[in-house]
Design a protein around this motif. Structure first.
Motif, PDB file in Angstrom:
ATOM      1  N   VAL A 167       0.872  -1.175   0.000  1.00 18.70           N
ATOM      2  CA  VAL A 167       0.000   0.000   0.000  1.00 18.70           C
ATOM      3  C   VAL A 167       0.908   1.224   0.000  1.00 18.70           C
ATOM      4  N   LYS A 168       0.655   2.157  -0.906  1.00 12.88           N
ATOM      5  CA  LYS A 168       1.491   3.344  -1.033  1.00 12.88           C
ATOM      6  C   LYS A 168       0.616   4.590  -1.034  1.00 12.88           C
ATOM      7  N   GLY A 169       1.239   5.711  -0.752  1.00 13.33           N
ATOM      8  CA  GLY A 169       0.538   6.986  -0.797  1.00 13.33           C
ATOM      9  C   GLY A 169       1.294   7.978  -1.658  1.00 13.33           C
ATOM     10  N   LEU A 170       0.568   8.931  -2.191  1.00 11.20           N
ATOM     11  CA  LEU A 170       1.169   9.951  -3.048  1.00 11.20           C
ATOM     12  C   LEU A 170       0.428  11.266  -2.843  1.00 11.20           C
ATOM     13  N   ILE A 171       1.170  12.341  -2.611  1.00  9.41           N
ATOM     14  CA  ILE A 171       0.595  13.671  -2.447  1.00  9.41           C
ATOM     15  C   ILE A 171       1.362  14.638  -3.337  1.00  9.41           C
ATOM     16  N   THR A 172       0.644  15.454  -4.102  1.00 10.71           N
ATOM     17  CA  THR A 172       1.290  16.466  -4.929  1.00 10.71           C
ATOM     18  C   THR A 172       0.570  17.803  -4.768  1.00 10.71           C
ATOM     19  N   GLY A 173       1.314  18.852  -4.948  1.00 12.37           N
ATOM     20  CA  GLY A 173       0.754  20.195  -5.018  1.00 12.37           C
ATOM     21  C   GLY A 173       1.366  20.917  -6.197  1.00 12.37           C
ATOM     22  N   THR A 174       0.537  21.482  -7.070  1.00 13.02           N
ATOM     23  CA  THR A 174       1.017  22.152  -8.276  1.00 13.02           C
ATOM     24  C   THR A 174       0.408  23.537  -8.371  1.00 13.02           C
ATOM     25  N   MET A 175       1.253  24.556  -8.418  1.00 12.91           N
ATOM     26  CA  MET A 175       0.789  25.938  -8.517  1.00 12.91           C
ATOM     27  C   MET A 175       0.988  26.444  -9.941  1.00 12.91           C
ATOM     28  N   ILE A 176      -0.073  27.024 -10.517  1.00  6.19           N
ATOM     29  CA  ILE A 176       0.005  27.587 -11.868  1.00  6.19           C
ATOM     30  C   ILE A 176       0.496  29.031 -11.759  1.00  6.19           C
ATOM     31  N   LEU A 177       1.710  29.273 -12.183  1.00  6.74           N
ATOM     32  CA  LEU A 177       2.284  30.609 -12.115  1.00  6.74           C
ATOM     33  C   LEU A 177       1.931  31.445 -13.333  1.00  6.74           C
ATOM     34  N   LYS A 178       1.750  30.781 -14.466  1.00  7.03           N
ATOM     35  CA  LYS A 178       1.446  31.514 -15.704  1.00  7.03           C
ATOM     36  C   LYS A 178       0.687  30.594 -16.646  1.00  7.03           C
ATOM     37  N   ASN A 180      -1.152  31.244 -20.522  1.00 17.12           N
ATOM     38  CA  ASN A 180      -1.777  31.935 -21.641  1.00 17.12           C
ATOM     39  C   ASN A 180      -1.692  31.051 -22.868  1.00 17.12           C
ATOM     40  N   GLN A 181      -2.035  31.562 -24.017  1.00 15.08           N
ATOM     41  CA  GLN A 181      -2.110  30.731 -25.210  1.00 15.08           C
ATOM     42  C   GLN A 181      -0.743  30.250 -25.669  1.00 15.08           C
ATOM     43  N   ARG A 182       0.345  30.888 -25.227  1.00 13.84           N
ATOM     44  CA  ARG A 182       1.678  30.479 -25.668  1.00 13.84           C
ATOM     45  C   ARG A 182       2.502  29.845 -24.563  1.00 13.84           C
ATOM     46  N   THR A 183       2.246  30.201 -23.321  1.00 14.14           N
ATOM     47  CA  THR A 183       3.119  29.773 -22.236  1.00 14.14           C
ATOM     48  C   THR A 183       2.326  29.260 -21.044  1.00 14.14           C
ATOM     49  N   LYS A 184       2.788  28.151 -20.499  1.00 14.17           N
ATOM     50  CA  LYS A 184       2.243  27.612 -19.261  1.00 14.17           C
ATOM     51  C   LYS A 184       3.414  27.298 -18.351  1.00 14.17           C
ATOM     52  N   LEU A 185       3.339  27.753 -17.104  1.00  9.54           N
ATOM     53  CA  LEU A 185       4.422  27.575 -16.156  1.00  9.54           C
ATOM     54  C   LEU A 185       3.840  27.143 -14.817  1.00  9.54           C
ATOM     55  N   MET A 186       4.346  26.021 -14.286  1.00  7.39           N
ATOM     56  CA  MET A 186       3.839  25.474 -13.035  1.00  7.39           C
ATOM     57  C   MET A 186       4.990  24.932 -12.199  1.00  7.39           C
ATOM     58  N   VAL A 187       4.864  25.069 -10.889  1.00  8.34           N
ATOM     59  CA  VAL A 187       5.834  24.479  -9.962  1.00  8.34           C
ATOM     60  C   VAL A 187       5.070  23.719  -8.896  1.00  8.34           C
ATOM     61  N   GLY A 188       5.743  22.765  -8.265  1.00  2.00           N
ATOM     62  CA  GLY A 188       5.043  21.992  -7.260  1.00  2.00           C
ATOM     63  C   GLY A 188       5.964  21.112  -6.450  1.00  2.00           C
ATOM     64  N   LEU A 189       5.338  20.221  -5.702  1.00  2.87           N
ATOM     65  CA  LEU A 189       6.053  19.300  -4.827  1.00  2.87           C
ATOM     66  C   LEU A 189       5.385  17.936  -4.909  1.00  2.87           C
ATOM     67  N   PHE A 190       6.224  16.910  -4.909  1.00  3.18           N
ATOM     68  CA  PHE A 190       5.785  15.533  -5.062  1.00  3.18           C
ATOM     69  C   PHE A 190       6.246  14.756  -3.827  1.00  3.18           C
ATOM     70  N   VAL A 191       5.296  14.189  -3.067  1.00  7.65           N
ATOM     71  CA  VAL A 191       5.629  13.442  -1.857  1.00  7.65           C
ATOM     72  C   VAL A 191       5.178  11.994  -2.045  1.00  7.65           C
ATOM     73  N   ASN A 192       6.139  11.087  -2.004  1.00  5.00           N
ATOM     74  CA  ASN A 192       5.874   9.665  -2.217  1.00  5.00           C
ATOM     75  C   ASN A 192       5.935   8.952  -0.867  1.00  5.00           C
ATOM     76  N   ILE A 193       4.801   8.453  -0.396  1.00  2.00           N
ATOM     77  CA  ILE A 193       4.737   7.759   0.890  1.00  2.00           C
ATOM     78  C   ILE A 193       4.930   6.270   0.635  1.00  2.00           C
ATOM     79  N   ASP A 194       6.192   5.878   0.553  1.00  2.00           N
ATOM     80  CA  ASP A 194       6.563   4.511   0.207  1.00  2.00           C
ATOM     81  C   ASP A 194       7.905   4.204   0.863  1.00  2.00           C
ATOM     82  N   PRO A 195       7.966   3.277   1.835  1.00  2.00           N
ATOM     83  CA  PRO A 195       9.220   2.977   2.518  1.00  2.00           C
ATOM     84  C   PRO A 195      10.330   2.505   1.586  1.00  2.00           C
TER      85      PRO A 195
END
Length: 335
Positions: A167-178, A180-195
């Motif tokens: 059994v594993k867990g996964l949590i992510t958070g992604t923020m859209i910084l930009k 528009n029709q030409r550019t997409k920019l996102m940053v985030g964090l990936f947490v893997n709950i797996d021993p």
């Protein structure tokens, strides 16, 4: 490997240095972000598309191995192929959240000629492995620092055709910084709950930019890095690198009830061609060079960093064909 890293660095620098334009997508929510862009962002780090079926094959290659601290002679994999089937679908969909599920199956067939360490000679190996996984996924759309942010959480189980395993867990958070029709920019964090994971927390970064000449830089780090171009009427050609993972469980390899897992991460670099069939089906063909830093067998209760057997394969040629269903189309978000 050095060439791949240099190429990745050049693409990242060229993307980062390109001038930005003001947001201008119509049909936005209260946070100023298009509903389709939200779906795009949530799907960027998804486990799978709504439906994906593919076949992968790797050409023969040599590998060296090490058992505990003992170096073993070079051996050869004469055949390595996989069939992958996965489905990702929504069960409940609301304005600010969705609840979905993922089902997946991976069949692996491997043939090898193992060089015996002491007496010499060759020991043939022919094995079939079944890896099954499923998960329940929750996605929540919110705002953080007045920026649209997508949170996802998953609880997954995996195993084989013989036993349920983890059994594993996964949590992510992604923020859209930009967006528009030409550019997409996102940053985030990936947490893997797996021993068994060596890197339980990873930063994520997604950047897409459409240049005037039709080229598109598409980065989803640490997952993939591509330079794309639309060709023909319904096609797209991509040059770049993506990370893939092979994992399956092993039983009775030492005459005991101890269960083991084999896991390897592959760096697949080369060309990808995608062709839209109808509105929602996409045919995909990939080919290039596969680099596997290492493959490891470890006890189920241990981590990837504590192997009992480790292989170092040579680079090998690969090809992959598949078909997927995606109502958002991987060739571009509908306007």
């Amino acid at each position: 490997m050095k060439k791949a890293l240099v190429t990745s660095g050049m693409l990242m620098l060229s993307a980062a240095s390109f001038s930005q334009t003001p947001d201008s997508i119509p049909g936005r929510d209260s946070a100023g972000v298009s509903k389709r862009v939200q779906t795009y962002a949530a799907d960027k780090f998804a486990i799978s598309r709504p439906l994906n079926i593919e076949f992968a094959h790797t050409s023969p290659y040599n590998f060296t191995a090490k058992a505990e601290d003992n170096q073993l002679p070079e051996s050869r994999v004469s055949g390595f192929s996989q069939i992958k089937i996965s489905s990702n679908f929504n069960v409940i969909k609301r304005k600010s959240w969705t609840l979905g599920a993922t089902l997946g199956y991976r069949y692996t067939h491997a043939e090898a000629d193992i060089t015996k360490p002491a007496a010499g000679g060759i020991m043939p190996f022919d094995g079939e492995f079944h890896y099954i996984f499923s998960s329940v996924n929750f996605t929540y759309f919110s705002k953080l620092f007045n920026k649209r942010t997508i949170y996802t959480s998953s609880i997954s189980v995996d195993g084989s055709d013989k036993h349920f395993e983890r059994v594993k867990g996964l949590i992510t958070g992604t923020m859209i910084l930009k967006a528009n029709q030409r550019t997409k920019l996102m940053v985030g964090l990936f947490v893997n709950i797996d021993p068994s994971s060596q890197t339980p927390v990873l930063p994520t970064f997604a950047y897409e930019h459409k240049f005037n000449n039709g080229l598109v830089v598409d980065m989803t780090l640490p997952k993939s890095l591509y330079l794309r171009k639309h060709v023909l009427t319904n096609g797209r050609l991509s040059l770049g690198t993506e990370i893939d993972r092979t994992s399956f469980y092993l039983y009775n390899i030492d005459g005991t009830d101890q269960r083991y897992e084999y896991r390897q991460l592959d760096l697949n670099s080369g060309l990808t061609y995608e062709h839209l069939i109808g509105k929602y089906f996409v045919f995909t063909a990939k080919t290039g060079m596969k680099i596997t830093p290492s493959g490891r067998v470890f006890r189920k209760q241990d981590s990837f960093g504590d192997p009992v057997y480790q292989t170092t394969p040579d680079p090998a040629f690969y090809f992959n064909v598949g078909i997927s269903f995606n109502p958002f189309t991987v060739l571009g978000i509908k306007k």
